[in-house]
Scaffold this active site. Structure first.
Site, PDB file in Angstrom:
ATOM      1  N   TRP A   1      72.948 -99.697   1.232  1.00 18.13           N
ATOM      2  CA  TRP A   1      72.306-101.066   1.163  1.00 18.13           C
ATOM      3  C   TRP A   1      71.205-101.156   2.040  1.00 18.13           C
ATOM      4  CZ3 TRP A   1      74.583-103.596  -2.308  1.00 18.13           C
ATOM      5  CH2 TRP A   1      75.700-103.459  -2.562  1.00 18.13           C
TER       6      TRP A   1
ATOM      7  N   ASP B   1      70.261-106.327   8.808  1.00 10.68           N
ATOM      8  CA  ASP B   1      71.513-106.697   7.942  1.00 10.68           C
ATOM      9  C   ASP B   1      72.696-106.478   8.533  1.00 10.68           C
ATOM     10  OD1 ASP B   1      73.250-106.785   6.175  1.00 10.68           O
ATOM     11  OD2 ASP B   1      72.508-105.531   4.535  1.00 10.68           O
TER      12      ASP B   1
ATOM     13  N   LYS C   1      82.244-110.711   4.033  1.00 11.89           N
ATOM     14  CA  LYS C   1      83.009-109.684   4.474  1.00 11.89           C
ATOM     15  C   LYS C   1      83.737-110.103   5.890  1.00 11.89           C
ATOM     16  CE  LYS C   1      80.368-106.396   2.639  1.00 11.89           C
ATOM     17  NZ  LYS C   1      80.811-105.434   1.496  1.00 11.89           N
TER      18      LYS C   1
END
Length: 355
Positions: free
Chosen positions: A99, A166, A190
């Site tokens: 990511w 992030d 999540k």
């Protein structure tokens, strides 16, 4: 049979969140209408958005210098929104996983990107630690937890330039000093809600510095000024997020959640370390409290499929590892009860007795 949900995302939600969201889908706030069909401008849903933003601020102790925004598009949209709003000439990024790599790719559309360090050389199995960030970088971007590779940034770096992070897979799992960051963003699927929304915490005085015109839908300032209602928000995920935030408060807040997360991870990592069949894939000092990655030791590697089936027969689902790592991945987010972690450990132990 009880299911133990270890999927990495979309992932486990608290029973509190699921129950209250399901009830609102049938009858939202006593309106006689489904949450799925009400106006986002109605006072009932405006109250939901306001309370969700307020609880994020309360739980994370967000300073008055920062705004909380709920935005559609998930974390991947933030890969471009961050540089669109903050990158004028040069930004620095830490490449610690898939990511982070995707965020780097998007940032390059907006300016120069300095990748200060990368752990790609060892398949992202560790967090790079020896690096220098140029003082002329307008921000330094880190990914605090890497779901695919099971690593986590346990200490926020002090590099002398503004920080952007992030935190998609570890937000609300531990205390964080929000004042150190210009932007924190997190996809919801999540530790917060179903997919389709991201929570963004942005320092207001970090905005308005870039020279480029910013399209309205990508402009943090416009979304902040309109209370996350510049366009129609993803109503159901925001409502679910509010339920999760309420549940977090009931659990005792972020410090209490952190203690539970440490306890859960310790139980699982201890079993991995003592097992004759399994071994962890992440550097010990960088092991994630959210995503535990492990494989069979080389001499037992052919048994991985058999163990996956063995666990599945006992209601343990979602432990198959990402193709980039293989083996197994147990995602043990805030909503994961310790009893499910113990069920996985029990399956690991009983399977070992059959070998």
């Amino acid at each position: 049979m009880k299911k133990h949900n270890f999927y990495a995302g979309p992932s486990i939600l608290s029973e509190y969140t699921i129950k209250n969201t399901a009830a609102a889908v049938e009858n939202f706030a006593g309106t006689g209408l489904s949450l799925l069909e009400v106006s986002h401008r109605g006072k009932e849903f405006v109250a939901v958005m306001d309370e969700a933003c307020t609880l994020v601020k309360e739980l994370l102790d967000v300073p008055s210098t920062h705004e909380v925004i709920f935005l559609g598009g998930g974390a991947s949209m933030q890969f471009c929104m961050v540089p669109c709003n903050l990158l004028n000439k040069k930004a620095a990024y830490l490449d610690s996983g898939t990511w982070a790599s995707k965020a780097i790719k998007e940032a390059k559309f907006f300016g120069e990107v300095e990748v200060v360090a990368s752990s790609k050389d060892r398949n992202y199995s560790y967090i790079p630690k020896q690096y220098t960030v140029s003082p002329d970088a307008e921000y330094f971007h880190v990914t605090t937890n890497n779901t695919i590779f099971g690593t986590e940034l346990h200490r926020i770096p002090d590099v002398g330039v503004p920080l952007v992070s992030d935190m998609s897979s570890d937000i609300f799992s531990r205390p964080v000093d929000v004042s150190k960051f210009d932007v924190i963003y997190a996809g919801a699927q999540k530790n917060l809600a179903p997919s389709g929304v991201a929570v963004v915490i942005v320092r207001r005085d970090a905005l308005g510095r870039v020279e480029r015109p910013i399209p309205s839908m990508l402009n943090y300032r416009i979304h902040a000024d309109n209370g996350s209602m510049y366009n129609t928000p993803p109503v159901l995920p925001v409502f679910s997020a509010l339920q999760t935030l309420k549940w977090y408060k009931e659990q005792g807040g972020i410090a209490a959640l952190q203690k539970k997360n440490i306890d859960k991870a310790t139980v699982l990592y201890d079993e991995i370390d003592r097992s004759r069949l399994f071994t962890g894939t992440a550097a010990v000092e960088d092991r994630s409290l959210m995503n535990v990655c492990f494989v069979m030791k080389e001499e037992y590697r052919e048994l991985e499929g058999a163990f996956n089936e063995y666990a599945s027969a006992r209601g343990i689902v979602g432990i198959k590892g990402h193709r980039s790592v293989g083996g197994f991945r147990a995602s043990i987010y805030n909503a994961m009860p310790q009893s499910s972690v113990e069920a996985l450990v029990g399956a690991m132990q009983s399977f070992a007795q059959t070998v």
